[in-house]
Design a protein around this motif. Sequence first.
Motif, PDB file in Angstrom:
ATOM      1  N   GLY A 179      13.712   5.371   2.752  1.00 52.87           N
ATOM      2  CA  GLY A 179      12.385   5.094   3.262  1.00 52.87           C
ATOM      3  C   GLY A 179      12.336   5.019   4.772  1.00 52.87           C
ATOM      4  N   LEU A 180      11.510   4.152   5.289  1.00 56.33           N
ATOM      5  CA  LEU A 180      11.213   4.038   6.717  1.00 56.33           C
ATOM      6  C   LEU A 180      12.483   3.799   7.543  1.00 56.33           C
ATOM      7  N   PRO A 195       0.807  -1.225   0.000  1.00 53.13           N
ATOM      8  CA  PRO A 195       0.000   0.000   0.000  1.00 53.13           C
ATOM      9  C   PRO A 195       0.837   1.271   0.000  1.00 53.13           C
ATOM     10  N   GLY A 196       1.937   1.304   0.751  1.00 50.09           N
ATOM     11  CA  GLY A 196       2.738   2.517   0.820  1.00 50.09           C
ATOM     12  C   GLY A 196       3.902   2.544  -0.148  1.00 50.09           C
ATOM     13  N   PHE A 197       3.925   1.654  -1.126  1.00 53.12           N
ATOM     14  CA  PHE A 197       5.073   1.540  -2.034  1.00 53.12           C
ATOM     15  C   PHE A 197       5.181   2.767  -2.930  1.00 53.12           C
ATOM     16  N   ALA A 246      11.927  -4.161  -0.987  1.00 57.40           N
ATOM     17  CA  ALA A 246      10.981  -3.256  -0.333  1.00 57.40           C
ATOM     18  C   ALA A 246      10.307  -4.000   0.808  1.00 57.40           C
ATOM     19  N   ILE A 247      10.503  -3.524   2.042  1.00 55.14           N
ATOM     20  CA  ILE A 247      10.005  -4.207   3.238  1.00 55.14           C
ATOM     21  C   ILE A 247       8.960  -3.318   3.900  1.00 55.14           C
ATOM     22  N   GLU A 248       7.771  -3.848   4.089  1.00 53.73           N
ATOM     23  CA  GLU A 248       6.689  -3.134   4.760  1.00 53.73           C
ATOM     24  C   GLU A 248       6.420  -3.811   6.098  1.00 53.73           C
ATOM     25  N   VAL A 259       7.516   2.221   3.962  1.00 56.15           N
ATOM     26  CA  VAL A 259       8.219   1.069   3.399  1.00 56.15           C
ATOM     27  C   VAL A 259       9.720   1.331   3.487  1.00 56.15           C
ATOM     28  N   PHE A 260      10.474   0.304   3.866  1.00 56.66           N
ATOM     29  CA  PHE A 260      11.934   0.367   3.938  1.00 56.66           C
ATOM     30  C   PHE A 260      12.508  -0.233   2.658  1.00 56.66           C
TER      31      PHE A 260
END
Length: 904
Positions: free
Chosen positions: A586-587, A568-570, A613-615, A597-598
Amino acid sequence: MPLNVPQRPDPDALLAQMHAQERSAARGRLRIYFGASAGVGKTYAMLQEARRLQAEGREVLVGVVETHGRQETAQLLEGLVQLPRRQVEHRGVRIGEFDLDAALARRPAVVLVDELAHSNAPGSRHPKRWQDVEELLEAGIDVLSTVNVQHLESLNDVVGGIAGIRVAETVPDSVFDEAAEIVMVDLPADALLKRLKQGKVYQPAQAERAADNFFRKGNLIALRELALRRTADRVEGEVRAWRIEQSIEDIWKTGAGLLLCIGPDSAGEHLVRSCARMASQLGTGWHALYVETPRLARLPAAARARMLAALALAEDLGATTATVADGEVAQAAVDYARSHNLSKIALGRSQVRWPWQRQVARRLARLAPGLDLIEVGAPAVGPSTTPRPPAAQAPAGRIRPLPHLVAAGASLLTAAAVTPLLPWLDLANIAMLFLLVVVLVAVRFGRAPSVTATCVGVACFDFFFVPPRFTLAVSDFQYVITFGVMLAVGLITGHLTAGLRFQARVAARREQRVRALYEFARELSGVLVAEQVVEATQALVQEAFGARATLLAPDADGKLVLPDAPPPGFDAGIAQWAFDHAQIAGLGTDTLPASSVFYLPLVAPMRTRGVLAIEPQGGPERGRWTLGPEQRRQLDALAALAAIALERVHYVEVAQSALVGMESERLRNSLLAALSHDLRTPLTSLVGLSESLLRAEPPLAQAPRELAQALHDESLRLVTMVANLLDMARIESGQVRFNLDWQALEEVVGAALRASSTALRRHHVTVRLPHDMPLLRFDAVLVERVLCNLLENAAKYTPPGSRIEIGAAVRDALVEVMVFDSGPGLKPGSEEAVFEKFTRGERESALPGVGLGLAICRAIVEAHGGRIRACASPLRGAGFVFSLPAGQPPETPEPELPTDSPHE
């Protein structure tokens, strides 16, 4: 005062030390004379040491030494055995290089190999001289060598920024660090500039240029500082290795190493920034340590995130961070300082001055009285801010009543169960049963419930079993001592058991992380397609970090391929930025931290292979997602394994494509060779029959004669194309054998003009060859084919009546042959493409062809050691220039003149 009792050495460390000593004994020793720049006297010092070793009776061989015209250095070579240099011919120039094979054959005790960063001439066994030195060391031969600070790989860019000159020849830092000895040869900047003016560094003309560029005083001072610091780092490593080898635990204050102990309070960032400034002022490296005790393991989420943020800030400011799980903060800090030889420990000053809050500092002073303890002041408090109360600063988790109720109930049940057995059990045995309950509660629930079990157990023991029973009165004072001992033993046992429980839990978590990485690496070792890497990586991130992961791979243009269902936050822009710059974003980072997202780039040895990409899961709390040092290292290791796996899969695909291409090329060459061979016989017959028709008696009429002439011309053209096909197949298969001989270029040009007369009959051809053209060593048949192809190519792509010019010129050690035309010329940017196989020009005439002529020309010319290129023609058309090595032709003896006979 604590007793310094020596600890038992680690058997594994001793075994590894023995193996290292065995390898070192079989390997030669490398001594490097290290300096800030040329001219400080490295080679001079090396030769002095060589003469001393020779005087001691050791066999010394000078492999290669560069004196650069310095007389003092050249004089030291007198009396030393010098190895003749190996002559290598490169582009017509003979270069003297170090003869590695000759040095290995002689096997002296010591070999002098100057200029360790030197690049060897093409054709040598190793591209770099330090690789030659490695082979000498493996053979058990000691080596003396020299190197400047600007040639170290890690400092190459730093020196380039200082001096404005990027040095191309470098030595890996591993070679420097693994050398047995480093001898620093130092000279102040003013003394070095004086030597430069006196001509003791370079020749006068070269020295003048050096003084205006590299040898400026500011540059020399900066390079000297770099060399001294690098030498100090090397010596520090030697000190640490010696301390480990000798099992020395006492800290030697050889440096100003600083250790910062980070706690969970709110002043962590202030403490980190203060220590970073302190380390900068001291000019030393520093470490940041967090000791996780059982009490700190139960920190609230906010306090833990604050502590991890402080650790991340310390790492960003250049500290080496570490997290250690231990029940004793002071002991863990002292052990870490001893293992890294850090002489200073920094602690934060508490705002609340209760005696027990200074326990860590007092404990550190007792355990290591030789350490310097630095107390960093608390951050300043603004006028509108009030200090936190003690309760807010103390990390206390929410008390859970259930474990305490279970602990109390266990003691009560023990009393109820033992009461019927009172006639058969002594009071001492009953006390042991209550202590057993304390141990079991500590193992299951931890330290605080074990304290409850201890207190309730002592009360039950007094009330139910100690006379007078069912009262808390004690008739004998001895039971008071029993109660005290029982309470103390219960508390101590519970404390130790809870600590062991905590250590076991930490070890289990570490083992779980290591096992996950091991299984991940084992799984990646067998993957053959990128999709398997993506699935395995995403699954491990989900399992190990409880987060949703998406692996993005780039396309051929370096753009990330977006997933079908992104998080969702990508944000594709942030992901592309992380990929392009090979930096996290990112995060939880300093780049667009508002993202949920990291983004972690997958950096492989050759290039970046994608972005992970890690959420994190957790809803609104995702923005506070922070990884501990061990978790971050695990994530970095996971990303490195995934990147290497993707790179391996990529190169497997490249190798498979190359193999298929090579096999296709081989089959095509075989087919072309077979077709060419089978077509030669009928084509020869067609040429012969057409010539017979043209020479028939009586002559043919006009119309039949023109048909016969056309048949003859087309047959010759087909013969040329078939010959090109066959030549290309033979060249690529390696079956062509060169008949090299010294010959005149004029004869080959004439033969090529005669062979191409049919194609050139409608063009004006001019030959401009110098009268003093030297003899050249080449294969006359193949060079004639090159000229024929160039001439026929010029005739094919130019209109009738165009000019074609053949010229030659001697340039240095090469002879260049030019073929120019006045046609339409080459398309801009196609100068290299025209030499590819089966490539034809856009402005082709009606004459057929297969596009192999120029490819054959390049193959033949490069096989002779020359080069061929396309360019613009002075005649405003296309031009082709190929070069051949001039070489040194043999001397031709002068013919002897006949003498008069005495009888005439």
